[in-house]
Design a protein around this motif. Structure first.
Motif, PDB file in Angstrom:
ATOM      1  N   THR A   1      11.429  58.792  58.677  1.00 61.16           N
ATOM      2  CA  THR A   1      10.169  59.417  58.256  1.00 61.16           C
ATOM      3  C   THR A   1       8.962  58.493  58.436  1.00 61.16           C
ATOM      4  OG1 THR A   1      10.683  58.767  55.980  1.00 61.16           O
ATOM      5  CG2 THR A   1      11.284  60.991  56.646  1.00 61.16           C
TER       6      THR A   1
ATOM      7  N   MET B   1      16.389  62.533  57.183  1.00 59.79           N
ATOM      8  CA  MET B   1      15.560  62.495  55.980  1.00 59.79           C
ATOM      9  C   MET B   1      16.442  62.492  54.740  1.00 59.79           C
ATOM     10  SD  MET B   1      12.623  65.116  54.685  1.00 59.79           S
ATOM     11  CE  MET B   1      11.735  64.827  53.159  1.00 59.79           C
TER      12      MET B   1
ATOM     13  N   TRP C   1      21.287  63.835  56.317  1.00 59.42           N
ATOM     14  CA  TRP C   1      20.831  63.920  54.927  1.00 59.42           C
ATOM     15  C   TRP C   1      22.050  63.814  54.034  1.00 59.42           C
ATOM     16  CZ3 TRP C   1      22.580  68.203  52.071  1.00 59.42           C
ATOM     17  CH2 TRP C   1      23.033  69.309  52.819  1.00 59.42           C
TER      18      TRP C   1
END
Length: 735
Positions: free
Chosen positions: A318, A338, A372
């Motif tokens: 990010t 993320m 994730w």
């Protein structure tokens, strides 16, 4: 490919997998081509239809982005990464505990592959690749990756990678060898893939250091500066600057460096940070210039050797906001990893949803999430190395899993979600240079499923098309606000600078011992815990931590619940000595009246009171832990970094001999960073800081209200106790 017919010419484990040209092979000879590329059988969404091209592409229909499968049906990729019989070899053990367990359990890789494929389909996944070439599996959509940039950075990078420092680098995209390397790599990658209808497309890297080795927005600018003058990157850097600045002296005035000619700048290798808004903008433009050189060569090479499949980008972390527009010019899908942060059982925050929407808008392309996860401590693994918000239990992990997966399905600009990952990492870590030891798996290293998470997958994954086709943005959870008792005061009065004697309570505060009152000592009864010390990080003839030499009480505020004291902290003497930038700052100290189990500290303002301009880089409040003053080294709770967070903000220090600790927390994490760490032979240290990077001219103020850092005693050395303590605190200080 955004329309049919248009031609297509932190995790280290995945880097190691992707650098292989093909999956780990157990068969003596490769499977025949027709077995590798079986006929496509669509399992897409019948309600969304477009042109059937024989390969995947992307299309926006009724304001919702989709993959369109080879048969012309809408498709959303629901995947899981790292599905390998040899998952996560452990250097200290000398083998993969997962491989040893599954070969004992199933008897052969073929039997493992058959059982694992059935599990994946039963659990609702439609995008994966079993890392075993000999498996007779029903074909599934998948994507293939190769580390273009990281591999090249091993020979020429920003800085050059070594075998034990695989992360934190970026390829020297200005090398004349870079286009040749991309061409050769793409040729190898695409040779046997270009006719495969099951292939979504290609990723070209994983988590490149777009922010340089230290993660700043001018990191790659500084890395080019540090190159010798004959390096292609240094030459490109000088040419880039000459095209945007009138002279080298203009550069010097914006960076505060002594070089006054282009020749001097070309020779220099000692970088300094940008000092002005103009300099910040030039650093951003350089990053885009680098991105252009990266994506142009990678995408061109892939499309040259495979005109059929999508280019899925480079799996950003990010830190990529400034290059998304460039990425969108070359990529069909923006892939990113993320590790979101939100409270179990509550929605994702509006802040993070806003980021996702802004990223897609900047790129003009759909997003696909390729990592994730939400590790949990009750797995029995240390969970001390590796990304992802930690939780306490598998129930909390499952709640986070459900919320994040549902959210990704709902977002109209997302076309895929790949969970990280199939099996847990070894408790002893993977390797000396890659120590991850964390509960990422859907299954344990013994191949046992985490049933709470698997049950959510079986429930949520089948809802993908019902949720995605609606095209509705989730509302998200609002950020917590400070309670009114910390904002509204019934009485205020000016003070004359006389030191304040705080009322005694459960948690006691007293002036520090440095002679100027610019620190406060924190005690639990008579047991010393730590000192609280405000300071600022400046760049004035180099970086300097500046501790105030003067402190005076200037105002008091009060209501029924809280007393607040505003202090002016300054280093006025620096204006004459010119050893550091002279400043004045205002800090507010909060002391509760009714629940004396915490204190709070907040910076309100920093002002340049000198005669020269300097850069305010950070505002910081230190917690210097010397619990019980017993010469026992206080230890930090493992989750002491923002990128390795607990679901409750903050962390704590613990003294094993005194069996007490001191913790800290705050309401929101969007623009506040923290780290707690031991200093052998010294007080252990906690830092709460806001990155500012603002140039202050004489007389100029940086008016801010940093988040309040709340400090409190700890009675037990456990994340569960920390979580409960913070819950009680939040009930008093937030609304």
């Amino acid at each position: 490919m955004s329309a049919p017919g248009r031609p297509l010419a932190f995790s280290l484990f995945l880097i190691l997998i992707w650098t292989a040209a093909s999956p780990v092979a157990y068969a003596e000879t490769p499977a025949p081509l027709e077995q590798r590329h079986p006929e496509f059988a669509s399992a897409g969404y019948d309600a969304v239809k477009s042109e059937a091209t024989g390969f995947f592409y992307t299309k926006k229909i009724n304001d919702v982005w989709w993959f369109i499968d080879p048969a012309g049906k809408g498709f959303y990729a629901v995947g899981v990464g790292g599905v390998s019989v040899k998952s996560n070899n452990c250097e200290r053990l000398g083998y993969s505990p997962y491989e040893r367990a599954v070969l004992s359990k199933y008897g052969s890789p073929e039997a493992w592959a058959e059982a694992t494929e059935k599990r994946l389909r039963d659990w609702g996944f439609n995008t994966y690749q079993l890392n075993y070439a000999g498996a007779k599996q029903t074909p599934s959509a998948y994507f293939r990756g190769r580390s273009f940039g990281l591999s090249f950075a091993r020979q020429d990078g920003f800085p050059t990678v070594t075998p034990t420092t695989l992360l934190g680098s970026f390829p020297n995209v200005f090398s004349p060898e870079w286009p040749k390397f991309c061409d050769k790599t793409a040729q190898e990658l695409c040779a046997e893939m270009k006719e495969d209808p099951w292939l979504l497309g290609y990723t070209s890297d994983n988590e490149l250091a777009w922010g340089g080795p230290f993660g700043s927005k001018w990191g790659l600018f500084e890395e080019a500066w540090k190159k010798p003058q004959d390096d292609p990157a240094k030459k490109a850097w000088i040419a880039f600057l000459q095209a945007r600045l009138k002279s080298a002296s203009e550069f010097a005035s914006n960076w505060g460096c002594p070089q006054q000619t282009w020749e001097e700048l070309a020779i220099s290798q000692e970088a300094v940070p940008p000092m002005t808004a103009m300099a910040d903008d030039i650093c951003t433009q350089w990053l885009k210039y680098v991105a252009e050189a990266y994506f142009r060569e990678v995408s061109g090479a892939i499309r040259r050797y495979d005109p059929n499949h999508l280019y899925l980008g480079c799996r950003f972390t990010t830190d990529m906001q400034d290059v998304l527009d460039v990425c969108g010019q070359y990529c069909d899908v923006v892939t990113l990893n993320m590790y979101a942060r939100f409270e179990p059982g509550k929605p994702i925050t509006r802040y993070e949803l806003g980021l996702l929407q802004a990223w897609s808008s900047a790129a003009g392309k759909p997003l696909m999430f390729t990592e994730w996860s939400f590790p949990s401590f009750d797995s029995g693994l240390p969970c001390s190395v590796g990304a992802g918000m930690r939780v306490e239990t598998q129930q909390q992990r499952a709640a986070c899993w459900e919320e994040f997966q549902r959210t990704l399905f709902q977002l109209p600009f997302v076309v895929g979600s790949e969970y990280f990952m199939w099996s847990d990492e070894p408790a002893l870590g993977i390797a000396s240079y890659h120590r991850e030891n964390t509960n990422y798996g859907l299954v344990t290293v013994s191949d046992e499923p985490y049933q709470e998470v698997v049950d959510k997958a079986k429930t949520v994954n089948p809802l993908v098309y019902a949720l995605h086709s609606r095209g509705e943005m989730p509302e998200g959870a609002p950020a917590r606000r400070m309670a009114s008792c910390l904002r509204d005061f019934s009485a205020s009065k000016a003070m004359d600078g006389t030191p304040l004697l705080f009322p005694e309570g459960l948690l006691n505060i007293s002036p520090g011992n440095n002679g100027n009152g610019a620190e406060w000592l924190l005690s639990l009864g008579k047991e010393y815990l730590a000192s609280m010390q405000p300071l600022v990080l400046e760049h004035y003839q180099g970086y300097k931590w500046c501790i105030a030499s003067e402190c005076k009480l200037i105002q008091m505020h009060e209501n029924d619940a809280v007393m607040a004291a505003d202090y002016e902290l300054s280093n006025r003497a620096a204006a004459s000595t010119k050893t550091e930038g002279a400043y004045r700052s205002i800090w507010r100290l909060f002391i509760p009246k009714k629940n004396p189990g915490w204190v709070g500290m907040q910076c309100l303002m920093v002002e340049n009171i000198g005669t020269e301009t300097w850069l305010l880089d950070e505002i910081q409040c230190n917690l210097n832990s010397g619990i019980a003053q017993n010469n026992v080294q206080d230890t930090a709770f493992d989750l002491s970094l923002k990128w390795l967070p607990f679901y409750r903000n903050g962390t704590f220090m613990w003294d094993a001999d005194a069996k007490i600790g001191v913790g800290a927390s705050f309401l929101n994490v969007d623009d506040f960073d923290y780290i707690f760490y031991p200093q052998p032979g010294k007080e252990s240290k906690g830092e709460f800081k806001r990155k500012v990077h603002a140039t202050l001219a004489p007389g100029e103020k940086y008016a801010t209200e940093t988040p309040v850092a709340f400090f409190f005693p700890m009675e037990h050395n456990s994340p569960a106790h920390f979580a409960r303590t913070v819950e009680r605190l939040l009930s008093q200080v937030s609304e």
